[in-house]
Design a protein around this motif. Sequence first.
Motif, short mmCIF file in Angstrom:
data_model
loop_
_atom_site.label_atom_id
_atom_site.label_comp_id
_atom_site.label_asym_id
_atom_site.label_seq_id
_atom_site.Cartn_x
_atom_site.Cartn_y
_atom_site.Cartn_z
N THR A 27 37.98 54.31 29.24
CA THR A 27 39.17 53.92 30.18
C THR A 27 39.79 54.86 28.16
OG1 THR A 27 38.44 51.63 29.28
CG2 THR A 27 38.91 52.10 31.24
N SER A 28 39.17 55.35 27.20
CA SER A 28 39.47 55.92 26.49
C SER A 28 41.14 57.23 26.36
CB SER A 28 38.80 56.66 25.98
OG SER A 28 38.44 58.21 26.77
N ALA A 29 41.77 57.26 27.83
CA ALA A 29 42.64 57.96 28.13
C ALA A 29 43.57 57.33 28.86
CB ALA A 29 42.42 59.52 28.97
N ILE A 30 43.97 55.63 28.96
CA ILE A 30 44.21 55.23 29.53
C ILE A 30 45.10 54.18 28.57
CG2 ILE A 30 44.72 53.65 30.94
CD1 ILE A 30 42.32 54.34 32.50
N ASP A 31 46.87 54.42 28.55
CA ASP A 31 47.03 52.85 27.70
C ASP A 31 46.66 51.74 27.55
OD1 ASP A 31 49.29 51.19 29.56
OD2 ASP A 31 49.25 53.66 29.70
N ASP A 32 46.72 50.89 27.21
CA ASP A 32 46.48 49.69 26.90
C ASP A 32 46.63 48.84 28.17
OD1 ASP A 32 45.48 49.85 24.63
OD2 ASP A 32 47.45 49.17 23.30
N GLU A 33 47.83 48.42 28.94
CA GLU A 33 48.40 47.90 29.83
C GLU A 33 47.90 48.45 30.52
OE1 GLU A 33 52.04 47.01 32.65
OE2 GLU A 33 52.92 48.06 31.25
N GLY A 34 47.25 49.76 30.86
CA GLY A 34 46.40 50.29 32.13
C GLY A 34 44.67 49.71 32.13
N GLN A 35 44.17 50.16 30.94
CA GLN A 35 42.83 49.51 30.77
C GLN A 35 42.97 48.27 30.76
OE1 GLN A 35 40.95 50.63 27.01
NE2 GLN A 35 41.25 48.97 26.20
N ALA A 36 44.05 47.11 30.23
CA ALA A 36 43.51 46.20 30.95
C ALA A 36 43.28 45.66 32.73
CB ALA A 36 44.83 45.14 29.95
N SER A 37 44.64 46.54 33.57
CA SER A 37 44.46 45.57 34.54
C SER A 37 43.76 47.04 35.30
CB SER A 37 45.71 47.43 35.46
OG SER A 37 45.68 47.23 36.68
N LEU A 38 42.61 48.15 34.83
CA LEU A 38 41.55 48.32 35.87
C LEU A 38 40.42 47.53 35.04
CD1 LEU A 38 41.50 52.47 34.83
CD2 LEU A 38 41.69 51.20 37.52
N LEU A 39 40.48 47.17 34.31
CA LEU A 39 39.03 45.93 33.82
C LEU A 39 39.51 44.79 34.15
CD1 LEU A 39 38.43 46.86 29.34
CD2 LEU A 39 36.96 47.52 31.37
N ARG A 40 40.30 44.20 34.71
CA ARG A 40 40.58 42.97 35.27
C ARG A 40 39.66 43.31 37.06
NH1 ARG A 40 45.84 42.41 33.00
NH2 ARG A 40 46.51 43.49 35.24
N LEU A 41 39.77 44.42 37.50
CA LEU A 41 39.26 45.04 38.81
C LEU A 41 37.81 44.64 38.38
CD1 LEU A 41 40.56 48.09 39.94
CD2 LEU A 41 41.28 45.70 40.01
N LEU A 42 37.63 45.36 37.31
CA LEU A 42 35.87 44.66 37.42
C LEU A 42 35.33 42.33 37.15
CD1 LEU A 42 34.49 47.52 34.36
CD2 LEU A 42 34.62 47.74 36.59
N ASN A 43 36.24 42.46 36.43
CA ASN A 43 36.44 41.08 36.77
C ASN A 43 36.85 40.22 37.94
OD1 ASN A 43 34.99 40.16 34.36
ND2 ASN A 43 37.34 40.98 32.98
N GLU A 44 36.88 41.58 38.92
CA GLU A 44 37.62 40.17 39.78
C GLU A 44 37.13 40.54 41.41
OE1 GLU A 44 42.07 40.96 39.90
OE2 GLU A 44 42.14 39.43 37.86
N ASP A 45 37.31 41.98 41.90
CA ASP A 45 36.48 42.38 42.77
C ASP A 45 35.12 42.95 42.50
OD1 ASP A 45 39.60 42.50 43.51
OD2 ASP A 45 39.88 44.57 44.40
N LEU A 46 34.79 43.13 41.48
CA LEU A 46 33.10 43.79 41.54
C LEU A 46 32.66 42.67 40.37
CD1 LEU A 46 34.15 47.79 40.92
CD2 LEU A 46 33.18 46.66 42.41
N ALA A 47 33.81 41.93 40.96
CA ALA A 47 32.41 40.40 39.86
C ALA A 47 31.08 40.24 40.16
CB ALA A 47 32.59 38.84 40.24
N HIS A 48 30.55 40.44 41.17
CA HIS A 48 29.29 40.96 41.28
C HIS A 48 28.66 41.57 40.81
CE1 HIS A 48 30.54 43.99 43.50
NE2 HIS A 48 29.21 44.87 43.94
N ALA A 49 29.10 42.61 40.33
CA ALA A 49 28.53 44.08 39.51
C ALA A 49 28.25 43.38 38.63
CB ALA A 49 29.59 45.36 39.31
#
Length: 606
Positions: free
Chosen positions: A530-552
């Motif tokens: 996520t190095s090329a993404i702004d802080d807000e966008g980075q937070a949004s994508l990483l939330r997907l890991l904790n929510e939609d991909l919580a099993h991973a």
Amino acid sequence: MGDVEAGSERKVARLRWAQFARLASGFWRGENRRAAWLLTGGVVICVGLQLSAQLSLNFWNRHFFDALEQKKIEALTANVLMLPILVLFSGGAVSAALVAKMTLQLRWREWLTGKLAGWWISDQRYYRLTVASEEQRFPEYRIADDVRLALDPLTEFAIGVLTAAVTATVFISILWNVGGSAKFAIAGFEVTVPGYLAFSALLYTLVAGSATLLSGRAIVGAVARKNESEAQFRSELTRLRENAESIALTRGDADEYKHVMLCFAEVAKAWLYQIRQNGLIASVQSANGAFVPLFPLVLVAPKYLSDEITLGAVMQSASAFVTVQVSFNWFVDNFVRLAEWMASANRVDELAEALEGLDVAVIMEESGGIEFGESEDDKVRIKNLSVAHRNGRIVVAGANAELGPGEKILVSGESGSGKSTLVRAIGGLWPWGSGQILLPKAITMAFVPQKPYVPPGTLRDVLLYSLPEREFSDEKIHKTLSCCGLGHLARRLDKVERWDQVLCGGERQRIAFARLLLQRPQLIILDEATSAIDDEGQASLLRLLNEDLAHATVIGVGHHPALENFYDRKLLLERRPAGSRVVNRKLRKSFWRKLKELRLASLAPR
């Protein structure tokens, strides 16, 4: 010392040519052997037709000049009427031979290209080769260019040797019979030399061939240096094109021009050396070309003047002598092309050797290697893992860790501590080192680099690239794009564009996260993803890991302090002289991780 080094180089060259021959001859032993042998048989038949045409024209030459000398109008007329038939036959034989030869070259190249390209692409050798062998910097040029340059001349060489051997044998017999014997008086004794024209042709070939070989013995090395410098120059131009935007924004035009011209200076230097060698060979070949038609006339002139042979026999002998010289001098006349072949064959064999050296079995045998196995449970286990550079220097030493299902682990440390190397080892891309990496059975894995790859094709192709399951509804894809901040691209889903140029760095990284949502892997490795993404966008994508991909299970590499809010633990790499030490640290629970735990608790069975 110079003789020893030269002898060693010749030994290595002979070994490489032998290895290349074993590799390339697989065309006649593999699945395509039937077609290969049919093509080869067709080439041999065409060579026979060409020889028949040459022989017919040689005898026509004698009959025509005999009729001309004797002023026989009927014989002259018959010979003139026969000439167009012989010309058509000769043209057809040459055309058929050319088609057969070029078809054989194409099919042979197709087979070897498929073998090398498949070898290079499978098992991530295309990646491992870039870090394992500095010498193999341009494998794509070796596959695209050197395969052709190694096979085409070799085909012509084989056909040329066959043609030369058969033609020389047939026409030497003509010289032997037509020229007869020559008598010389030496010290009062009369010496008779049978078949003197045949012996003269052989002696002439020996002298002319030796002169050319001596004048061009340095051409092989010159061609090899020229090919290497050309490949380097093309690579520099490709690098310039691929980094065009960065160079333009930093106004690096002058520096890049200077660098490109310095690189071309090496090309020019290599070419000039080869040009000098070509000039030396050309001077010898030119003298030979001017002298060879006259030499047989001088030899047979005394016999003609003494009425021992006819004018037709003189012309037939001269024609046969030239044909023999062309046959014997085939190697001499093609010396530069043979040098090109030797250089390219060496480069193809070097690539094959480097690819073979990347096999895991070889690595395990030579240095132990990192051992991959199955975990006894659903955890990812790292046991006494040491990761090394290919030169043996330890980068990460003695790492131990356990990663449970759904855990999110952040790998951190200062630059050069080996973070990216460590996660590449876990992802199976870096085999150099020792220790064990144990993964759950049949685990699905996804690796997201800092600069995700964007293949050609439609945006759908880009999004579904490398996914084993490629059947997704448009609604699912549109929703995924929207979740990753790419909803504005949904209407262009089936449009073919240069997406590697259309998408900016941040959009590329969002595409990679969209792939994760569709693939839903069990183990995700993020390397500065996520190095090329702004802080807000980075937070949004990483939330997907904790929510939609919580099993991973997620292993992420990053520097930004805000990343710690989305991970459960941190593996900190502390640099040491003997290799970085891995320190396992728990992270303070953030709001998002607390929210994840509550969400998981609410989904648990009561």
